[in-house]
Design an enzyme around this catalytic site. Sequence first.
Site: not given
Length: 295
Positions: A18, A60, A87, A138, A152, A156
Amino acid sequence: MTTTTQKTWLVTGAARGLGAGIARAALDAGDRVVVAGRNRDALVMAFGADSDTVLSLALDVTDAAAIAAGVEAAVARFGRIDVLVNNAGYGHLGIFEEIAAQDARTQFDTNVFGLFDMTRAVLPVMRAQRAGRVFNISSIGGLMGGESGSIYCASKFAVEGFTESVAAEVRPFGIHMTIVEPGFFRTDFLDASSIRYGDNPIADYAEASAAIRAFYDARSHNQAGDPIKLGQALVTLANADNPPVRWSAGTDAVGVVEMKATGLKAELDAWRDLSISTDGDFTFREEPKAGGAWG
């Protein structure tokens, strides 16, 4: 209404997926882009040598010093940062009991605290400009949890609560924050080079764990979403005068939002009487303030 002036973007995790699609769409729109990632060589391979429109940075998001240096370099090169795209991140999936505690902390270090630190470093630049856009990537898993998504999705969900809260704080300075909730997009997210699973197998979960991995393996590189089209959509949102605080990407994401909204309403109605029964007989009750802040 939209405003289309040349902007400077800073995109983390920009070497692929993305992030690369978003950075490419911004460049195609005539904007300048600071592409950031852990491997600068990969960024140069993807976007070419530094130029009047591109600056590649080794960054990083779990390294506070690298973040500070990256933001300083971006401003020194282009004079401002108009759009921050948080991102950088990855998915750690699997049954909760099979995921080590340290793996959960590592997931949060990147997906949550790395995003916090990037935002903290860029907001002073945007406040000084009295303008800016922050897109926090997200997931539809940030709105609805599910089997295999405990760690995960938790990361988010944290990003979404953070964004909703800070959006209200920075809006007076001309800064807009948007939660981006993609569904399944055709990236390396589910590839072995990116995705991680719990590595503490428990016999009781063996069948479920195998089914989860098979489900995701079958969808890896077969997802419906196009990263370039998502990037083009973010360019549109970056130029909108009043962008949304929450935006979903993909027909699957829209379906999940609708399912969540319907489920919330149904559950609220089913238990409404019990919910309101907890009010006390007090003469004064604190109410939520405008914008969602609580006293």
